[in-house]
Design a protein around this motif. Structure first.
Motif, PDB file in Angstrom:
ATOM      1  N   PRO A   1      45.542  42.800  51.651  1.00  0.00           N
ATOM      2  CA  PRO A   1      45.395  42.845  50.191  1.00  0.00           C
ATOM      3  C   PRO A   1      46.318  41.838  49.511  1.00  0.00           C
ATOM      4  O   PRO A   1      47.222  41.265  50.152  1.00  0.00           O
ATOM      5  CB  PRO A   1      45.785  44.285  49.845  1.00  0.00           C
ATOM      6  CG  PRO A   1      46.685  44.721  50.947  1.00  0.00           C
ATOM      7  CD  PRO A   1      46.206  44.003  52.176  1.00  0.00           C
ATOM      8  N   LYS A   2      46.108  41.632  48.248  1.00  0.00           N
ATOM      9  CA  LYS A   2      46.845  40.633  47.464  1.00  0.00           C
ATOM     10  C   LYS A   2      48.348  40.821  47.562  1.00  0.00           C
ATOM     11  O   LYS A   2      49.105  39.845  47.629  1.00  0.00           O
ATOM     12  CB  LYS A   2      46.398  40.709  46.010  1.00  0.00           C
ATOM     13  CG  LYS A   2      47.033  39.677  45.089  1.00  0.00           C
ATOM     14  CD  LYS A   2      46.481  39.812  43.670  1.00  0.00           C
ATOM     15  CE  LYS A   2      47.125  38.790  42.738  1.00  0.00           C
ATOM     16  NZ  LYS A   2      46.584  38.916  41.350  1.00  0.00           N
ATOM     17  N   GLU A   3      48.819  42.108  47.589  1.00  0.00           N
ATOM     18  CA  GLU A   3      50.253  42.378  47.634  1.00  0.00           C
ATOM     19  C   GLU A   3      50.924  41.819  48.882  1.00  0.00           C
ATOM     20  O   GLU A   3      52.141  41.617  48.903  1.00  0.00           O
ATOM     21  CB  GLU A   3      50.500  43.896  47.571  1.00  0.00           C
ATOM     22  CG  GLU A   3      50.155  44.538  46.242  1.00  0.00           C
ATOM     23  CD  GLU A   3      48.706  44.960  46.141  1.00  0.00           C
ATOM     24  OE1 GLU A   3      48.394  45.805  45.281  1.00  0.00           O
ATOM     25  OE2 GLU A   3      47.856  44.457  46.921  1.00  0.00           O
TER      26      GLU A   3
ATOM     27  N   THR B   1      43.521  38.149  50.718  1.00  0.00           N
ATOM     28  CA  THR B   1      42.379  38.005  49.816  1.00  0.00           C
ATOM     29  C   THR B   1      41.458  39.227  49.835  1.00  0.00           C
ATOM     30  O   THR B   1      40.363  39.175  49.284  1.00  0.00           O
ATOM     31  CB  THR B   1      41.559  36.757  50.208  1.00  0.00           C
ATOM     32  OG1 THR B   1      41.115  36.890  51.580  1.00  0.00           O
ATOM     33  CG2 THR B   1      42.384  35.491  50.072  1.00  0.00           C
TER      34      THR B   1
ATOM     35  N   VAL C   1      43.044  44.418  46.255  1.00  0.00           N
ATOM     36  CA  VAL C   1      44.418  44.888  46.045  1.00  0.00           C
ATOM     37  C   VAL C   1      44.580  46.193  46.805  1.00  0.00           C
ATOM     38  O   VAL C   1      43.600  46.846  47.177  1.00  0.00           O
ATOM     39  CB  VAL C   1      44.730  45.083  44.540  1.00  0.00           C
ATOM     40  CG1 VAL C   1      44.681  43.754  43.806  1.00  0.00           C
ATOM     41  CG2 VAL C   1      43.780  46.091  43.916  1.00  0.00           C
ATOM     42  N   LEU C   2      45.825  46.600  47.019  1.00  0.00           N
ATOM     43  CA  LEU C   2      46.091  47.787  47.826  1.00  0.00           C
ATOM     44  C   LEU C   2      45.376  49.015  47.272  1.00  0.00           C
ATOM     45  O   LEU C   2      44.907  49.863  48.032  1.00  0.00           O
ATOM     46  CB  LEU C   2      47.598  48.028  47.915  1.00  0.00           C
ATOM     47  CG  LEU C   2      48.050  49.082  48.936  1.00  0.00           C
ATOM     48  CD1 LEU C   2      47.670  48.672  50.352  1.00  0.00           C
ATOM     49  CD2 LEU C   2      49.558  49.321  48.831  1.00  0.00           C
ATOM     50  N   GLN C   3      45.284  49.122  45.953  1.00  0.00           N
ATOM     51  CA  GLN C   3      44.631  50.280  45.346  1.00  0.00           C
ATOM     52  C   GLN C   3      43.178  50.410  45.793  1.00  0.00           C
ATOM     53  O   GLN C   3      42.662  51.533  45.935  1.00  0.00           O
ATOM     54  CB  GLN C   3      44.714  50.190  43.819  1.00  0.00           C
ATOM     55  CG  GLN C   3      44.232  51.453  43.106  1.00  0.00           C
ATOM     56  CD  GLN C   3      45.075  52.675  43.446  1.00  0.00           C
ATOM     57  OE1 GLN C   3      46.309  52.617  43.403  1.00  0.00           O
ATOM     58  NE2 GLN C   3      44.426  53.780  43.801  1.00  0.00           N
ATOM     59  N   ASP C   4      42.499  49.290  46.038  1.00  0.00           N
ATOM     60  CA  ASP C   4      41.120  49.346  46.539  1.00  0.00           C
ATOM     61  C   ASP C   4      41.055  50.105  47.858  1.00  0.00           C
ATOM     62  O   ASP C   4      40.144  50.903  48.098  1.00  0.00           O
ATOM     63  CB  ASP C   4      40.562  47.940  46.742  1.00  0.00           C
ATOM     64  CG  ASP C   4      40.479  47.132  45.463  1.00  0.00           C
ATOM     65  OD1 ASP C   4      40.342  47.748  44.382  1.00  0.00           O
ATOM     66  OD2 ASP C   4      40.567  45.892  45.537  1.00  0.00           O
TER      67      ASP C   4
END
Length: 314
Positions: free
Chosen positions: A250-252, A256, A259-262
């Motif tokens: 994820p982006k964090e 690519t 994000v982790l929330q996904d």
């Protein structure tokens, strides 16, 4: 919906299984039946453990289709389940603690696979509050996710698993929850009981106060596993990107893959979908009272509680 990264097509996956795991599709059913037949002859396992074809296949793959190793690992796995009710009983995806751990992102399997086709899970120990959260609950949560991923019987049962332990923000309160006896128990289950194929554990942002924990876990690791425990320079993700690729992250973490929330949202969906399955898992364990000969109990599986000195932190 965009395609998941790292998915391997069935033909290539079958070739990997044949080359790396000795899996012969012409013999697979026979091997599964051989293990099931052996289980029926074990009074402490017969009628007490999971004997589904897919479950047995998972263990065969984890043992590269050695029937003897598969028997041994299945036996240890189910003995560990019996010896550790605090980690393996009362699995409930809707439990408030479980739901809180999902929200916090304590352990998050990433959607898709890395550049080598392996499953990746991010673990964030600092997400828990050591003043409120019990480490046994955290371990139970991790076991629930690990077994759910194994139950899916996706390509990771062939290609393997990679862990990413982000230790940013871990404090003395987190460190003092660990003990050598807990570390020994966790490593025994991970190495000797689970059929997962661990390909690496990457430690990011390790505080100096956690070095004693890392040293302890490493001391309980077999040589092959010790070589796969990788500590990264603080704040540097270069080695992680080289190991797993950026498409899975994820982006964090400089990747690519959303994000982790996904990934947290997907974990919640999956765990709630598996609720019935989770509730059924507590019944699967060996009945050590019926084991011929000496039983496999907590002390001879993991070492006596209190036989290790407590870790000290400066």
């Amino acid at each position: 919906m965009p395609a998941l990264p790292g998915v391997i097509d069935a033909k290539e996956l079958a070739q990997i299984a044949k080359t790396e795991l000795n899996e012969d599709p012409n013999r697979t059913k026979e091997d599964i039946k051989a293990i099931q037949s052996w289980i029926k002859k074990q009074p402490h396992l017969h009628k007490y453990i999971n004997t589904d074809d897919q479950h047995i296949l998972m263990f065969l793959r984890g043992c590269k289709f050695s029937l003897e190793r598969t028997k041994e690992k299945l036996d240890v796995y189910n003995a560990c389940r019996a010896a550790c009710p605090e980690w393996f009983d009362n699995w409930d995806a809707m439990d408030p603690i479980v739901q809180e751990f999902i929200d916090l992102g304590v352990a998050v399997p990433l959607k898709g696979y890395d550049k080598n086709g392996r499953r990746v899970m991010v673990m964030r120990g600092s997400a828990i509050d050591p003043r409120r959260h019990n480490i046994s609950d955290q371990m139970k949560f991790s076991m629930m996710i690990s077994e759910m991923l194994m139950h899916e019987a996706d390509q990771s049962s062939i290609t393997g698993f990679v862990g990413v332990q982000d230790m940013e923000g871990m404090t003395l309160g987190h460190a003092t929850q660990f003990s050598p006896s807990l570390g020994k128990k966790a490593m025994t289950i991970w190495q000797d009981a689970y059929p997962q194929r661990p390909k690496g554990m990457h430690f990011l942002n390790m505080p100096s106060l956690m070095e004693a924990i890392f040293g302890m876990m490493k001391s309980f690791s077999k040589e092959k596993m010790r070589d796969r425990l990788i500590v990264h320079p603080k704040g540097d993700l270069t080695m992680l990107h080289e190991a797993v690729g950026t498409e899975i992250l994820p982006k964090e973490f400089g990747g690519t893959n959303g994000v982790l929330q996904d990934h947290i949202d997907e974990l919640r969906r999956k765990m709630e979908k598996h609720q019935k399955w989770f509730l059924e898992q507590g019944k699967f364990k060996s009945n050590e009272k019926k084991r011929p000969g000496k039983s496999k109990n907590h002390s001879n599986l993991f070492g006596m509680e209190g036989s290790f000195r407590q870790l000290s932190f400066d």
